[in-house]
Motif scaffolding. Structure first.
Motif, PDB file in Angstrom:
ATOM      1  N   ARG A 256      -3.213 -10.490   4.333  1.00  0.00           N
ATOM      2  CA  ARG A 256      -2.686 -11.129   5.549  1.00  0.00           C
ATOM      3  C   ARG A 256      -2.915 -12.638   5.529  1.00  0.00           C
ATOM      4  NH1 ARG A 256      -5.134  -6.147   8.362  1.00  0.00           N
ATOM      5  NH2 ARG A 256      -7.060  -7.240   7.939  1.00  0.00           N
ATOM      6  N   ASP A 257      -4.021 -13.056   4.905  1.00  0.00           N
ATOM      7  CA  ASP A 257      -4.330 -14.479   4.780  1.00  0.00           C
ATOM      8  C   ASP A 257      -5.250 -14.663   3.579  1.00  0.00           C
ATOM      9  OD1 ASP A 257      -7.069 -13.982   5.611  1.00  0.00           O
ATOM     10  OD2 ASP A 257      -6.350 -13.941   7.683  1.00  0.00           O
ATOM     11  N   LYS A 258      -5.733 -15.888   3.354  1.00  0.00           N
ATOM     12  CA  LYS A 258      -6.532 -16.178   2.152  1.00  0.00           C
ATOM     13  C   LYS A 258      -7.896 -15.505   2.165  1.00  0.00           C
ATOM     14  CE  LYS A 258      -4.198 -20.388   0.906  1.00  0.00           C
ATOM     15  NZ  LYS A 258      -4.284 -21.733   0.404  1.00  0.00           N
ATOM     16  N   ARG A 259      -8.393 -15.150   3.352  1.00  0.00           N
ATOM     17  CA  ARG A 259      -9.697 -14.473   3.421  1.00  0.00           C
ATOM     18  C   ARG A 259      -9.581 -12.958   3.274  1.00  0.00           C
ATOM     19  NH1 ARG A 259     -12.000 -16.506   8.944  1.00  0.00           N
ATOM     20  NH2 ARG A 259      -9.999 -15.591   9.444  1.00  0.00           N
ATOM     21  N   ASP A 260      -8.396 -12.444   3.444  1.00  0.00           N
ATOM     22  CA  ASP A 260      -8.156 -11.003   3.381  1.00  0.00           C
ATOM     23  C   ASP A 260      -8.108 -10.555   1.919  1.00  0.00           C
ATOM     24  OD1 ASP A 260      -7.570  -8.452   4.371  1.00  0.00           O
ATOM     25  OD2 ASP A 260      -5.406  -8.806   4.292  1.00  0.00           O
ATOM     26  N   ARG A 261      -8.923  -9.538   1.565  1.00  0.00           N
ATOM     27  CA  ARG A 261      -8.949  -9.043   0.186  1.00  0.00           C
ATOM     28  C   ARG A 261      -8.433  -7.607   0.162  1.00  0.00           C
ATOM     29  NH1 ARG A 261     -14.321 -10.875  -2.969  1.00  0.00           N
ATOM     30  NH2 ARG A 261     -12.865 -10.864  -4.694  1.00  0.00           N
ATOM     31  N   VAL A 262      -7.333  -7.437  -0.546  1.00  0.00           N
ATOM     32  CA  VAL A 262      -6.732  -6.117  -0.713  1.00  0.00           C
ATOM     33  C   VAL A 262      -6.864  -5.755  -2.192  1.00  0.00           C
ATOM     34  CG1 VAL A 262      -4.632  -4.749  -0.467  1.00  0.00           C
ATOM     35  CG2 VAL A 262      -5.105  -6.601   1.156  1.00  0.00           C
ATOM     36  N   TRP A 263      -7.228  -4.501  -2.453  1.00  0.00           N
ATOM     37  CA  TRP A 263      -7.468  -4.044  -3.820  1.00  0.00           C
ATOM     38  C   TRP A 263      -6.497  -2.935  -4.189  1.00  0.00           C
ATOM     39  CZ3 TRP A 263     -11.167  -6.750  -6.413  1.00  0.00           C
ATOM     40  CH2 TRP A 263     -12.052  -7.504  -5.644  1.00  0.00           C
ATOM     41  N   ARG A 264      -6.142  -2.898  -5.482  1.00  0.00           N
ATOM     42  CA  ARG A 264      -5.289  -1.824  -5.984  1.00  0.00           C
ATOM     43  C   ARG A 264      -5.874  -1.321  -7.315  1.00  0.00           C
ATOM     44  NH1 ARG A 264      -0.541  -5.600  -6.348  1.00  0.00           N
ATOM     45  NH2 ARG A 264      -1.222  -7.076  -7.901  1.00  0.00           N
ATOM     46  N   PRO A 265      -5.629  -0.052  -7.633  1.00  0.00           N
ATOM     47  CA  PRO A 265      -6.157   0.498  -8.893  1.00  0.00           C
ATOM     48  C   PRO A 265      -5.323   0.042 -10.085  1.00  0.00           C
ATOM     49  CG  PRO A 265      -4.869   2.160  -7.769  1.00  0.00           C
ATOM     50  CD  PRO A 265      -4.913   0.955  -6.854  1.00  0.00           C
ATOM     51  N   LEU A 266      -5.973  -0.100 -11.206  1.00  0.00           N
ATOM     52  CA  LEU A 266      -5.275  -0.400 -12.457  1.00  0.00           C
ATOM     53  C   LEU A 266      -5.150   0.838 -13.331  1.00  0.00           C
ATOM     54  CD1 LEU A 266      -6.893  -3.824 -13.387  1.00  0.00           C
ATOM     55  CD2 LEU A 266      -4.572  -3.411 -12.569  1.00  0.00           C
ATOM     56  N   VAL A 267      -6.055   1.797 -13.141  1.00  0.00           N
ATOM     57  CA  VAL A 267      -6.042   3.014 -13.951  1.00  0.00           C
ATOM     58  C   VAL A 267      -6.194   4.225 -13.038  1.00  0.00           C
ATOM     59  CG1 VAL A 267      -6.920   1.938 -16.052  1.00  0.00           C
ATOM     60  CG2 VAL A 267      -8.521   2.838 -14.383  1.00  0.00           C
ATOM     61  N   GLU A 268      -5.618   5.320 -13.494  1.00  0.00           N
ATOM     62  CA  GLU A 268      -5.692   6.566 -12.726  1.00  0.00           C
ATOM     63  C   GLU A 268      -6.591   7.583 -13.407  1.00  0.00           C
ATOM     64  OE1 GLU A 268      -2.445   9.945 -12.006  1.00  0.00           O
ATOM     65  OE2 GLU A 268      -1.968   8.083 -10.957  1.00  0.00           O
ATOM     66  N   ARG A 269      -6.558   7.600 -14.734  1.00  0.00           N
ATOM     67  CA  ARG A 269      -7.318   8.593 -15.495  1.00  0.00           C
ATOM     68  C   ARG A 269      -8.221   7.901 -16.506  1.00  0.00           C
ATOM     69  NH1 ARG A 269      -2.138  10.828 -15.082  1.00  0.00           N
ATOM     70  NH2 ARG A 269      -2.130  12.786 -13.965  1.00  0.00           N
ATOM     71  N   PHE A 270      -9.304   8.614 -16.871  1.00  0.00           N
ATOM     72  CA  PHE A 270     -10.283   8.052 -17.789  1.00  0.00           C
ATOM     73  C   PHE A 270     -10.538   9.031 -18.923  1.00  0.00           C
ATOM     74  CE2 PHE A 270     -11.050   5.184 -14.401  1.00  0.00           C
ATOM     75  CZ  PHE A 270     -11.040   5.957 -13.259  1.00  0.00           C
ATOM     76  N   LEU A 271     -10.801   8.506 -20.096  1.00  0.00           N
ATOM     77  CA  LEU A 271     -11.208   9.315 -21.239  1.00  0.00           C
ATOM     78  C   LEU A 271     -12.561   8.816 -21.716  1.00  0.00           C
ATOM     79  CD1 LEU A 271      -7.961   9.569 -23.408  1.00  0.00           C
ATOM     80  CD2 LEU A 271      -8.993  11.344 -22.003  1.00  0.00           C
TER      81      LEU A 271
END
Length: 196
Positions: free
Chosen positions: A73-88
């Motif tokens: 929403r602004d410069k202080r707002d931190r939104v995160w998203r995943p880069l990986v779904e599965r792990f080996l």
């Protein structure tokens, strides 16, 4: 959106970063929601936002997640998203037991739970252990079928969770699947119960 390609864990530090049960749970939540703020995750997971923020930074350091500034929403707002779904994990990195032990304790508790305890009827619990005489190819084929069923239900329940992230009826259920040859001759016999 997270990559469908499995992320191979090859470094002990990366393994330690993911071994924490809360970080694993954060990864599940992020993969379902596709993006979230620490406050969103804190509310869902029942943890303080500053604790969630710390774990998010650890996951980002090891490239499991990244910031999504275009969703902020602004410069202080931190939104995160995943880069990986599965792990080996190939079992030689080190610290695997830190990831596996809580899952195995949960599995043991599932089998030994008191079905008559207060609140036991509130949630569905099911555990089973069975065997069959497979060839390697049959075991691989059966595993592929089980994974396909699990994938179907992951997609279906994830879509419902995204539509209503705070639905109190929708809880996180763990599913554990393991298959492999078992040589009982190589296992120690259980201690006998004392005679009365």
């Amino acid at each position: 959106m997270a990559s469908k390609e499995p992320f191979r864990i090859t470094e002990p530090e990366t393994m330690r970063a993911l071994a924490h049960p809360l970080r694993q749970r954060i990864m599940v939540e992020l993969n379902v929601r596709e993006h979230a703020r620490a406050a969103d995750l804190a509310r869902t997971l029942g943890e303080p936002a500053n604790s969630i923020s710390f774990h998010l930074r650890v996951l980002a350091k090891h490239r499991f997640i990244e910031e999504a500034p275009e969703l902020a929403r602004d410069k202080r707002d931190r939104v995160w998203r995943p880069l990986v779904e599965r792990f080996l994990v190939d079992g030689t990195v080190g610290h695997e037991e830190q990831m596996l032990d809580p899952i195995l304790r949960w599995t043991r508790d599932m089998f030994l739970r008191d079905r008559d305890a207060p609140g036991a009827e509130d949630d569905f619990h099911q555990g089973t252990a069975s065997g069959a005489f497979f060839t390697r190819k049959e075991a691989e084929d059966m595993t592929a079928e089980v994974f396909a069923v699990m994938e179907k239900w992951w997609d279906r329940t994830s879509a419902a969770k995204r539509a209503d992230p705070d639905d109190p009826e929708r809880k996180y259920y763990q599913v554990l699947f393991s298959v492999g040859p078992r040589d009982l001759a190589g296992e120690p016999a259980p201690e006998s119960a004392p005679e009365s």
